[in-house]
Design a protein around this motif. Structure first.
Motif, short mmCIF file in Angstrom:
data_model
loop_
_atom_site.label_atom_id
_atom_site.label_comp_id
_atom_site.label_asym_id
_atom_site.label_seq_id
_atom_site.Cartn_x
_atom_site.Cartn_y
_atom_site.Cartn_z
N THR A 70 -0.72 3.35 7.21
CA THR A 70 -0.23 2.23 6.40
C THR A 70 -0.67 2.39 4.95
O THR A 70 0.10 2.18 4.01
N ARG A 71 -1.91 2.79 4.75
CA ARG A 71 -2.46 2.97 3.40
C ARG A 71 -1.71 4.08 2.66
O ARG A 71 -1.35 3.93 1.49
N ALA A 72 -1.48 5.20 3.35
CA ALA A 72 -0.79 6.32 2.71
C ALA A 72 0.64 5.95 2.33
O ALA A 72 1.11 6.30 1.25
N ALA A 73 1.32 5.23 3.22
CA ALA A 73 2.70 4.82 2.94
C ALA A 73 2.76 3.84 1.77
O ALA A 73 3.65 3.93 0.90
N ALA A 74 1.81 2.90 1.71
CA ALA A 74 1.79 1.92 0.63
C ALA A 74 1.48 2.59 -0.71
O ALA A 74 2.09 2.25 -1.73
N ARG A 75 0.56 3.53 -0.70
CA ARG A 75 0.23 4.23 -1.94
C ARG A 75 1.43 5.04 -2.45
O ARG A 75 1.71 5.07 -3.66
N ALA A 76 2.14 5.67 -1.52
CA ALA A 76 3.32 6.44 -1.90
C ALA A 76 4.41 5.54 -2.47
O ALA A 76 5.10 5.90 -3.42
N GLN A 77 4.55 4.35 -1.89
CA GLN A 77 5.59 3.43 -2.33
C GLN A 77 5.30 2.85 -3.70
O GLN A 77 6.19 2.76 -4.55
N HIS A 78 4.04 2.44 -3.94
CA HIS A 78 3.69 1.72 -5.17
C HIS A 78 3.10 2.61 -6.25
O HIS A 78 3.03 2.20 -7.41
N GLY A 79 2.65 3.80 -5.87
CA GLY A 79 2.02 4.68 -6.84
C GLY A 79 0.54 4.40 -7.05
O GLY A 79 -0.14 5.12 -7.78
N TRP A 80 0.01 3.38 -6.43
CA TRP A 80 -1.40 3.02 -6.52
C TRP A 80 -1.73 2.12 -5.35
O TRP A 80 -0.83 1.58 -4.68
N ILE A 81 -3.00 1.97 -5.07
CA ILE A 81 -3.41 1.04 -4.01
C ILE A 81 -4.76 0.43 -4.37
O ILE A 81 -5.61 1.08 -4.99
#
Length: 249
Positions: free
Chosen positions: A228-239
Motif C-alpha cells: 500500500t505504501r509503495a503504491a501510494a508513493r508512486a501515485q503521489h510522488g511522496w508519502i
C-alpha cells in the motif's frame, strides 16, 4: 521590529487549525512558502486554502525553492546540518527582501512546529548571525502523531507506561530500551518489519482526502502495508506516514 509567527496548521485536515492559529494568520502581512516541487503541490495547496479562508485580502506571499538534500546519506547528521544551513540562507533572504519594519510574517508549518520540523532551528540560526533582526512566536498545531491516535481511536501510552517518538532510522538500530510503545516517523526503510510480534497502527496522509489507515499484528499486515505504501508513493510522488508500534503485554 518585525515579527514572525511559526504556525502549526495540523496534519492535513483544514479543520485542524486552532483558533489561535487562525487569528495569527489574520494578523499576517507576508506568508513565506518554500516550494518542495510538483510532487508536494498538495502540501502547498492546503496552505493557500488556509490563507484564502483566514488571511486579510492585502496579504502577500513570498516564495522560494526549498534546497534539495540527500535522503539516504552516509553522514546523516552532517547532511541535515548542511541542508538546514542552506535553507536558513534562503529563508533569511526571503525575510530581508519581503518583510518590512513593523510588519508580521508567517510560516505555515505542517503538523506541530516542535516535532521533526526545522523552522524554529532555522530562525534561531538566522538570529544568531545577527544580520536580520526580528522577534518570533510559535503557535502549536495538531501533529500527525495526535491525528494518528485519534483516527485509530487509541491512546499513545498504556497505564503507567512511557512511550517514545523516534525515527525509522533509530528503530532500525533496535527497539528503545524500557519503552513498550514506540511512535515512528520518517521511516523510509519500514523498520517495523523487524518486529513481527508487535501490534502496529499505521497511517499515511492522515487527515487528508488521501488518508490510508491499517492496523494489526505486524506479522499479519506488514506485506499489505508495504504494498500500500509503495503504491501510494508512486501515485503521489511522496508519502508522509506515521505509526505506533506496540509490544505485547
Amino acid at each position: 521590529m518585525r515579527k514572525i509567527y511559526v504556525i502549526g496548521i495540523g496534519a492535513g485536515d483544514p479543520d485542524h487549525l486552532t483558533l489561535q492559529a487562525a487569528k495569527a494568520i489574520g494578523r499576517t502581512d507576508v506568508f513565506f512558502l518554500l516550494d518542495k516541487g510538483e510532487a508536494k503541490d498538495s502540501m502547498i495547496e492546503l496552505r493557500r486554502r488556509l490563507m484564502k479562508a483566514y488571511a486579510k485580502p492585502s496579504r502577500r506571499i513570498a516564495e522560494a525553492a526549498d534546497p534539495s538534500r540527500d535522503r539516504a546519506p552516509q553522514d546523516y547528521e552532517g547532511t541535515v546540518a548542511d541542508w538546514r544551513h542552506r535553507r536558513s540562507a534562503v529563508t533569511e533572504a526571503l525575510i530581508s527582501e519581503h518583510l518590512m519594519d513593523g510588519e508580521t510574517g508567517s510560516f505555515l508549518v505542517w503538523g506541530d512546529p516542535s516535532l521533526y520540523d526545522s523552522t524554529i532551528a532555522i530562525l534561531d540560526e538566522i538570529l544568531t548571525r545577527g544580520q536580520t533582526l526580528f522577534e518570533y512566536e510559535v503557535i502549536p498545531g495538531i501533529s500527525s502523531v495526535s491525528a494518528l491516535a485519534a483516527k485509530h481511536k487509541i491512546g499513545l501510552n498504556r497505564v503507567g507506561q512511557p512511550f517514545q517518538v523516534t525515527t525509522g532510522r533509530r528503530l532500525a538500530e533496535g527497539w528503545p530500551e524500557g519503552v513498550p510503545d514506540v511512535v515512528v516517523m520518517l521511516d523510509a526503510q519500514q523498520a517495523f518489519t523487524a518486529h513481527p510480534e508487535a501490534e502496529i497502527h499505521w497511517g499515511a496522509y492522515v487527515g487528508t482526502p488521501d488518508e490510508i489507515l491499517r492496523s494489526g499484528q505486524v506479522s499479519e499486515v506488514a506485506d499489505e502495508i508495504l504494498k500500500t505504501r509503495a503504491a501510494a508513493r508512486a501515485q503521489h510522488g511522496w508519502i508522509m506516514d506515521t505509526y505506533l508500534l506496540r509490544r505485547p503485554d
